[in-house]
Design a protein around this motif. Structure first.
Motif, PDB file in Angstrom:
ATOM      1  N   ASP A 190       0.145  -3.956 -13.595  1.00 52.17           N
ATOM      2  CA  ASP A 190      -0.859  -3.106 -12.956  1.00 52.17           C
ATOM      3  C   ASP A 190      -0.159  -1.907 -12.319  1.00 52.17           C
ATOM      4  O   ASP A 190       1.008  -1.983 -11.928  1.00 52.17           O
ATOM      5  N   LEU A 191      -0.886  -0.810 -12.214  1.00 52.25           N
ATOM      6  CA  LEU A 191      -0.353   0.428 -11.647  1.00 52.25           C
ATOM      7  C   LEU A 191      -1.046   0.730 -10.328  1.00 52.25           C
ATOM      8  O   LEU A 191      -2.265   0.623 -10.220  1.00 52.25           O
ATOM      9  N   HIS A 192      -0.275   1.111  -9.316  1.00 46.97           N
ATOM     10  CA  HIS A 192      -0.817   1.425  -7.996  1.00 46.97           C
ATOM     11  C   HIS A 192      -0.239   2.747  -7.500  1.00 46.97           C
ATOM     12  O   HIS A 192       0.971   2.979  -7.574  1.00 46.97           O
ATOM     13  N   LEU A 193      -1.098   3.616  -6.977  1.00 50.27           N
ATOM     14  CA  LEU A 193      -0.657   4.865  -6.355  1.00 50.27           C
ATOM     15  C   LEU A 193      -0.347   4.594  -4.884  1.00 50.27           C
ATOM     16  O   LEU A 193      -1.239   4.237  -4.124  1.00 50.27           O
ATOM     17  N   PRO A 194       0.897   4.762  -4.475  1.00 47.94           N
ATOM     18  CA  PRO A 194       1.257   4.418  -3.096  1.00 47.94           C
ATOM     19  C   PRO A 194       0.843   5.487  -2.085  1.00 47.94           C
ATOM     20  O   PRO A 194       0.666   6.656  -2.428  1.00 47.94           O
ATOM     21  N   ASP A 195       0.666   5.047  -0.845  1.00 44.62           N
ATOM     22  CA  ASP A 195       0.487   5.935   0.311  1.00 44.62           C
ATOM     23  C   ASP A 195      -0.704   6.878   0.189  1.00 44.62           C
ATOM     24  O   ASP A 195      -0.640   8.033   0.602  1.00 44.62           O
ATOM     25  N   GLN A 196      -1.798   6.393  -0.381  1.00 46.18           N
ATOM     26  CA  GLN A 196      -2.982   7.230  -0.510  1.00 46.18           C
ATOM     27  C   GLN A 196      -3.718   7.418   0.818  1.00 46.18           C
ATOM     28  O   GLN A 196      -4.609   8.264   0.920  1.00 46.18           O
ATOM     29  N   PHE A 197      -3.355   6.653   1.835  1.00 42.80           N
ATOM     30  CA  PHE A 197      -3.954   6.826   3.159  1.00 42.80           C
ATOM     31  C   PHE A 197      -2.916   7.300   4.182  1.00 42.80           C
ATOM     32  O   PHE A 197      -3.146   7.264   5.379  1.00 42.80           O
ATOM     33  N   SER A 198      -1.770   7.725   3.658  1.00 44.62           N
ATOM     34  CA  SER A 198      -0.720   8.218   4.559  1.00 44.62           C
ATOM     35  C   SER A 198      -0.032   9.425   3.951  1.00 44.62           C
ATOM     36  O   SER A 198      -0.648  10.484   3.819  1.00 44.62           O
ATOM     37  N   MET A 199       1.226   9.285   3.519  1.00 44.92           N
ATOM     38  CA  MET A 199       2.000  10.469   3.122  1.00 44.92           C
ATOM     39  C   MET A 199       1.772  10.916   1.682  1.00 44.92           C
ATOM     40  O   MET A 199       2.230  11.978   1.283  1.00 44.92           O
ATOM     41  N   GLY A 200       1.070  10.143   0.876  1.00 49.29           N
ATOM     42  CA  GLY A 200       0.785  10.551  -0.495  1.00 49.29           C
ATOM     43  C   GLY A 200       1.889  10.165  -1.462  1.00 49.29           C
ATOM     44  O   GLY A 200       2.994   9.769  -1.068  1.00 49.29           O
ATOM     45  N   THR A 201       1.582  10.291  -2.754  1.00 48.37           N
ATOM     46  CA  THR A 201       2.551   9.942  -3.800  1.00 48.37           C
ATOM     47  C   THR A 201       3.152  11.206  -4.403  1.00 48.37           C
ATOM     48  O   THR A 201       2.506  12.259  -4.442  1.00 48.37           O
TER      49      THR A 201
ATOM     50  N   GLN B 142       0.799  -1.216   0.000  1.00 46.36           N
ATOM     51  CA  GLN B 142       0.000   0.000   0.000  1.00 46.36           C
ATOM     52  C   GLN B 142       0.842   1.283   0.000  1.00 46.36           C
ATOM     53  O   GLN B 142       0.341   2.351  -0.329  1.00 46.36           O
ATOM     54  N   GLY B 143       2.109   1.173   0.395  1.00 50.31           N
ATOM     55  CA  GLY B 143       2.957   2.359   0.456  1.00 50.31           C
ATOM     56  C   GLY B 143       4.423   2.001   0.309  1.00 50.31           C
ATOM     57  O   GLY B 143       4.792   0.832   0.144  1.00 50.31           O
ATOM     58  N   LEU B 144       5.283   3.023   0.364  1.00 44.80           N
ATOM     59  CA  LEU B 144       6.703   2.809   0.154  1.00 44.80           C
ATOM     60  C   LEU B 144       7.321   1.928   1.232  1.00 44.80           C
ATOM     61  O   LEU B 144       8.169   1.080   0.946  1.00 44.80           O
ATOM     62  N   LEU B 145       6.923   2.136   2.491  1.00 38.43           N
ATOM     63  CA  LEU B 145       7.496   1.335   3.570  1.00 38.43           C
ATOM     64  C   LEU B 145       7.125  -0.132   3.420  1.00 38.43           C
ATOM     65  O   LEU B 145       7.949  -1.022   3.640  1.00 38.43           O
ATOM     66  N   GLU B 146       5.906  -0.406   2.988  1.00 39.36           N
ATOM     67  CA  GLU B 146       5.486  -1.788   2.735  1.00 39.36           C
ATOM     68  C   GLU B 146       6.205  -2.363   1.521  1.00 39.36           C
ATOM     69  O   GLU B 146       6.479  -3.559   1.466  1.00 39.36           O
ATOM     70  N   PHE B 147       6.503  -1.498   0.566  1.00 41.35           N
ATOM     71  CA  PHE B 147       7.246  -1.941  -0.615  1.00 41.35           C
ATOM     72  C   PHE B 147       8.612  -2.476  -0.192  1.00 41.35           C
ATOM     73  O   PHE B 147       9.069  -3.520  -0.678  1.00 41.35           O
ATOM     74  N   ALA B 148       9.271  -1.757   0.720  1.00 39.12           N
ATOM     75  CA  ALA B 148      10.574  -2.223   1.205  1.00 39.12           C
ATOM     76  C   ALA B 148      10.431  -3.545   1.962  1.00 39.12           C
ATOM     77  O   ALA B 148      11.254  -4.460   1.814  1.00 39.12           O
ATOM     78  N   ASP B 149       9.371  -3.666   2.757  1.00 34.52           N
ATOM     79  CA  ASP B 149       9.177  -4.884   3.557  1.00 34.52           C
ATOM     80  C   ASP B 149       8.874  -6.102   2.691  1.00 34.52           C
ATOM     81  O   ASP B 149       9.349  -7.209   2.962  1.00 34.52           O
ATOM     82  N   ILE B 150       8.086  -5.900   1.637  1.00 38.30           N
ATOM     83  CA  ILE B 150       7.655  -7.041   0.828  1.00 38.30           C
ATOM     84  C   ILE B 150       8.817  -7.641   0.044  1.00 38.30           C
ATOM     85  O   ILE B 150       8.769  -8.789  -0.410  1.00 38.30           O
ATOM     86  N   GLY B 151       9.890  -6.840  -0.077  1.00 40.97           N
ATOM     87  CA  GLY B 151      11.071  -7.351  -0.756  1.00 40.97           C
ATOM     88  C   GLY B 151      11.729  -8.517  -0.035  1.00 40.97           C
ATOM     89  O   GLY B 151      12.527  -9.259  -0.620  1.00 40.97           O
ATOM     90  N   ALA B 152      11.395  -8.696   1.237  1.00 45.80           N
ATOM     91  CA  ALA B 152      11.923  -9.844   1.978  1.00 45.80           C
ATOM     92  C   ALA B 152      11.306 -11.152   1.499  1.00 45.80           C
ATOM     93  O   ALA B 152      11.851 -12.234   1.765  1.00 45.80           O
ATOM     94  N   HIS B 153      10.178 -11.066   0.780  1.00 45.09           N
ATOM     95  CA  HIS B 153       9.452 -12.272   0.366  1.00 45.09           C
ATOM     96  C   HIS B 153       9.308 -12.407  -1.151  1.00 45.09           C
ATOM     97  O   HIS B 153       9.152 -13.517  -1.656  1.00 45.09           O
ATOM     98  N   PHE B 154       9.330 -11.266  -1.866  1.00 47.66           N
ATOM     99  CA  PHE B 154       9.124 -11.286  -3.319  1.00 47.66           C
ATOM    100  C   PHE B 154      10.156 -10.377  -3.993  1.00 47.66           C
ATOM    101  O   PHE B 154      10.569  -9.372  -3.413  1.00 47.66           O
ATOM    102  N   PRO B 155      10.574 -10.717  -5.212  1.00 52.17           N
ATOM    103  CA  PRO B 155      11.591  -9.901  -5.894  1.00 52.17           C
ATOM    104  C   PRO B 155      11.057  -8.513  -6.273  1.00 52.17           C
ATOM    105  O   PRO B 155       9.969  -8.397  -6.838  1.00 52.17           O
TER     106      PRO B 155
END
Length: 357
Positions: free
Chosen positions: A255-266, A164-177
């Motif tokens: 697919d295209l996703h706009l990150p951080d729409q419920f937090s800091m924004g894109t 959903q956001g940049l911080l989650e993007f960094a975290d998901i890298g532990a499981h997916f390329p």
């Protein structure tokens, strides 16, 4: 004995000089016309440096030529050095400008060029309805059309939920390329700097340490990121909206996703147009600037799916609230710092005390 060469046909000094002078006179007149024509062509030809992708920029420039009769020489950049290469070229030519108009695909390099005196004020009437945040208060540049930094994902039924956001993007890298462009490539540098401005140095450092620790792959450009995600090499990537659209047009499943729409924004990125300092074709250059900043050109960029939003209308995207000038100011240092961390050259102890990140 009779001379076989009669006086009527013998060349005389007078005739020889008359012929030479006549030849010189005709040659001189033709040379004058040619030079006059060259001068007219030169005065009506503009040089435009642009980091807007050539397939989008070229038809817009050609229509301007057809409308005005003013020729435009388009100088573009490579994907890996987009914006940065042309910025350095403009700096190198400061004493002897070779460019008349600047058209950047983002605001931060443009802001720095203006601060260095490489762009001069021009308050274009085409920019009167542009929101103030997308133009320089000193009128050295204005924006037209908005892109955004987005998360691109591989489109497949079994894909995990997108971060959903940049911080989650960094975290998901532990499981997916995951992948992103190098910080020195195009709009990625501005995005890196905006993260430092928004999060502060310590939290931003940790974000890039997390990306490094989770094996983010650094690629040569944003279009490469979208393409490699579309091929299924990576599950997620950071890129620009137009690169996702291009990948789709090339048959890639993304697919295209706009990150951080419920937090800091894109991060939103206007294209930016400015008048180069020292140009000898100021009035002609202003005509091109008025055209590039017009609503008509913005609509062309929207129709081509290069930009996705207008600089003149409210939209439903939550934008990252950062001072563009502050982002531009810290960008060189932020790029160096993020690159150092992402390449594993960071020797600063992490807050956890575990040594280098």
């Amino acid at each position: 004995m009779t001379n076989k060469c009669s006086n009527d046909h013998a060349p005389t000094m007078t005739g020889h000089w008359s012929l030479s002078l006549g030849h010189l006179l005709v040659t001189g007149i033709w040379a004058l016309f040619i030079c006059m024509g060259c001068e007219r062509t030169s005065s009506q030809e503009l040089v435009l440096y642009t980091s807007v992708d050539q397939p989008y920029a070229d038809p817009i420039v050609r229509e301007f030529e057809n409308r005005t009769g003013i020729r435009v020489r388009l100088v573009t950049d490579t994907e890996a050095t987009k914006s940065v290469g042309l910025t350095e070229r403009l700096r190198a030519e400061k004493e002897h400008p070779q460019c008349d108009v600047w058209w950047g695909n983002e605001p931060f390099n443009t802001i720095n060029l203006a601060a260095e005196g490489l762009l001069q004020p021009y308050d274009s009437p085409s920019a009167t309805d542009v929101f103030q945040m997308y133009k320089d208060p000193d009128h050295r540049w204005a924006g037209n059309g908005l892109r955004a930094r987005v998360i691109v994902s591989f489109a497949a039924p079994a894909m995990p939920a997108w971060p959903q956001g940049l911080l989650e993007f960094a975290d998901i890298g532990a499981h997916f390329p995951i992948a992103m462009a190098r910080p020195t490539a195009g709009t990625t540098g501005g995005h890196v700097a905006a993260i430092y401005v928004l999060l502060g140095p310590e939290r931003a450092d940790q974000f890039f340490r997390d990306l490094h620790d989770h094996n983010v792959r650094l690629l040569g450009g944003n279009s490469v990121v979208a393409d490699m995600v579309g091929r299924g090499t990576f599950y997620f990537g950071l890129t620009d909206n137009d690169d996702v659209e291009s990948a789709r047009e090339n048959g890639q499943k993304v697919d295209l996703h706009l990150p951080d729409q419920f937090s800091m924004g894109t991060l939103m990125l206007p294209t930016t147009v400015g008048l180069v300092s020292g140009t000898q074709k100021t009035e002609t250059a202003k005509k091109l600037i008025d055209y590039l900043l017009s609503q008509q050109v913005e609509q062309k960029l929207l129709d081509a799916k290069f930009v996705r939003w207008s600089v003149r209308k409210e939209n439903d995207v939550k934008a990252m609230q950062v001072d563009y000038r502050e982002v531009a100011r810290v960008m060189p240092q932020a790029i160096r710092r993020a690159t150092e961390i992402l390449e594993g050259r960071d020797m600063t102890p992490s807050p956890s005390g575990k040594g280098p990140g």
